[in-house]
Design an enzyme around this catalytic site. Structure first.
Site, PDB file in Angstrom:
ATOM      1  N   MET A 101      38.579 -10.302  -3.097  1.00  0.00           N
ATOM      2  CA  MET A 101      37.164 -10.371  -3.611  1.00  0.00           C
ATOM      3  C   MET A 101      36.378  -8.893  -3.748  1.00  0.00           C
ATOM      4  SD  MET A 101      35.569 -13.786  -1.820  1.00  0.00           S
ATOM      5  CE  MET A 101      36.018 -15.366  -2.470  1.00  0.00           C
ATOM      6  N   GLU A 148      38.528  -8.396  -7.620  1.00  0.00           N
ATOM      7  CA  GLU A 148      38.495  -9.454  -8.619  1.00  0.00           C
ATOM      8  C   GLU A 148      37.718  -9.265  -9.705  1.00  0.00           C
ATOM      9  OE1 GLU A 148      36.214 -12.677  -7.037  1.00  0.00           O
ATOM     10  OE2 GLU A 148      34.669 -11.217  -6.143  1.00  0.00           O
ATOM     11  N   ASP A 196      31.029  -7.689   0.139  1.00  0.00           N
ATOM     12  CA  ASP A 196      31.322  -7.046  -0.961  1.00  0.00           C
ATOM     13  C   ASP A 196      31.050  -5.514  -0.756  1.00  0.00           C
ATOM     14  OD1 ASP A 196      32.010  -9.586  -2.224  1.00  0.00           O
ATOM     15  OD2 ASP A 196      30.229  -9.655  -3.070  1.00  0.00           O
ATOM     16  N   GLY A 242      22.950  -8.836  -2.265  1.00  0.00           N
ATOM     17  CA  GLY A 242      21.986  -8.142  -3.431  1.00  0.00           C
ATOM     18  C   GLY A 242      20.851  -9.231  -3.936  1.00  0.00           C
ATOM     19  N   GLY A 243      21.344 -10.440  -4.326  1.00  0.00           N
ATOM     20  CA  GLY A 243      20.675 -11.715  -4.771  1.00  0.00           C
ATOM     21  C   GLY A 243      19.634 -11.930  -3.732  1.00  0.00           C
ATOM     22  N   ARG A 280      54.955 -11.218  -8.210  1.00  0.00           N
ATOM     23  CA  ARG A 280      54.514 -12.278  -7.656  1.00  0.00           C
ATOM     24  C   ARG A 280      52.747 -12.010  -7.656  1.00  0.00           C
ATOM     25  NH1 ARG A 280      58.434 -14.764  -8.942  1.00  0.00           N
ATOM     26  NH2 ARG A 280      59.776 -15.837  -7.610  1.00  0.00           N
ATOM     27  N   ARG A 336      60.287  -6.941  -5.405  1.00  0.00           N
ATOM     28  CA  ARG A 336      59.411  -7.332  -6.206  1.00  0.00           C
ATOM     29  C   ARG A 336      58.206  -6.455  -6.492  1.00  0.00           C
ATOM     30  NH1 ARG A 336      59.565 -13.342  -3.850  1.00  0.00           N
ATOM     31  NH2 ARG A 336      61.175 -14.310  -5.406  1.00  0.00           N
TER      32      ARG A 336
END
Ligand code: F6P
Length: 379
Positions: free
Chosen positions: A180, A233, A138, A114-115, A297, A173
């Site tokens: 990302m 994230e 992404d 995008g940038g 974890r 667990r």
């Protein structure tokens, strides 16, 4: 007729970049010598264009790179209008335009997310013939169904979560896995579905920690004493989302009123928020341990998702878009991004996608399907 073109890769690297460079370079060679286009690459993104650092992209250099991760051109996150030069941020777009003409280029191909689309458009407005390709793990570039790199990252994250599944199961667990995706949840959602995650958290759906722990406890009652929590994230709790949105609104108001003091204050608050945000997933996993009583974890996959050889899908997509890019240049179609929509290659005017982000739509089939199979989205 186009005779010379330049290529640069900008922003974070992404599997499939070399496949795209190769496709452009190879399709620039024609059976009719008169139709041949000479291709040069600028090193390290817009910085190389500013510093006039180039390599010829022909012959051997294009061989054996289809399967190679990263970019043979190098990349950087530099922006043409805010280039760090001698300790200052300077607008270097005119220098870039000069270098474009120095090489007698007929077009410049900018490959990025995008940038990069925005930065390329800045150069297009200065009169350069720009054409872009969408890449990023992404998958958040507007105007295209897929960006190359996404499929590979989703595959890597899926494989990682498959492995975490067996160890979570053995130790009873919770394993929280951060993937990302910047401010979108494409990787978390895709890999979460594919690996059978029990909870998937994405930025598009603010979460409630009690709903997540409730879902994990519900699993416990059914005898499932382990859980995999896939977290993008950029995922935020509903409270954090509200705080962030409020700060953004305040910033816009201060900007409109040109209240510099207030703007400074808000910027500081936003920087604090971002610092805290960086450790969100760690705090989330600690809270889940407290709320469920299950040992927890955390695994952060990070740049593993960007490295290495591209998947077959990304190689094919990058080749399709790269070859179509050369075609569009021959037809003198500029100011566009070569994209894929409904399995067709299309040319999307840059001005239609600039500043837009492709979030996961809330009515997306993936969201519907995870809910149907009982995955918690934390709401
Ligand atoms: O845009 C790709 C991406 O990998 C994002 O998912 C991530 O937030 C960011 O880049 C990381 O950037 P950097 O490589 O600069 O740390």
């Amino acid at each position: 007729m186009a005779k010379h073109i330049g290529i640069l890769t900008a922003g974070g690297d992404s599997p499939g970049l070399n496949a795209a460079i190769r496709a452009i370079g190879k399709s620039a060679v024609s059976r009719d010598d008169k139709q041949n286009i000479r291709v040069i690459g600028f090193k390290d993104g817009f910085r190389g264009l500013m510093e006039n650092r180039t390599i010829r992209l022909e012959g051997e250099i294009l061989s054996n790179i289809l399967t190679l991760g990263g970019t043979i051109l190098g990349t950087s996150r530099d922006k043409p209008h805010k280039m760090p030069v001698g300790g200052q941020l300077m607008d270097m777009t005119d220098v870039m335009v000069e270098n474009y003409h120095r090489h007698h280029l007929d077009a410049l191909v900018c490959i990025g997310g995008g940038g990069t689309q925005k930065n390329a458009y800045r150069l297009a407005k200065k009169g350069i013939n720009i054409i872009t390709l969408p890449k990023t793990i992404d998958n958040d570039v507007a105007g295209t169904d897929y960006t190359f790199g996404f499929n590979t990252a989703m595959e890597i994250a899926t494989r990682a979560m498959d492995r975490l599944h067996s160890t979570a199961h053995s130790h009873h667990r919770i394993i929280v896995v951060e993937v990302m995706g910047h401010n979108t949840g494409w990787i978390a959602l895709g890999a979460g579905i594919a690996s059978g995650a029990d909870v998937i958290l994405i930025p598009e759906i603010p979460y409630d920690i009690n709903k997540i722990s409730g879902a994990i406890r519900h699993r416990l009652h059914r005898g499932k004493n382990f859980s995999i929590v896939a977290v993008a994230e950029g995922a935020l709790s509903a409270r954090d989302r509200e705080e962030y949105d409020k700060l953004r609104q305040e910033r816009e108001r201060a900007k409109a009123k040109k209240n510099i003091q207030k703007l400074d204050k808000i910027r500081k608050k936003m920087a604090d928020f971002s610092r805290r945000r960086a450790t969100n997933t760690l705090r989330l996993s600690k809270l889940l341990e407290q709320l469920t009583g299950l040992e927890t974890r955390l695994t952060i996959l990070g740049h593993l998702q960007r490295g290495g050889t591209p998947s077959a899908f990304d190689r094919a997509l990058a080749t399709q878009l790269g070859a179509a890019c050369t075609c569009a240049i021959r037809e003198e179609k500029f100011g566009v991004m070569v994209a894929i929509q409904n399995n067709q290659t299309v040319l999307v005017p840059l001005k239609e996608i600039i500043g837009k982000r492709k979030n996961v739509p809330l009515d997306h089939a993936w969201i519907e399907s995870v809910q149907r199979v009982g995955v918690s989205l934390g709401m």
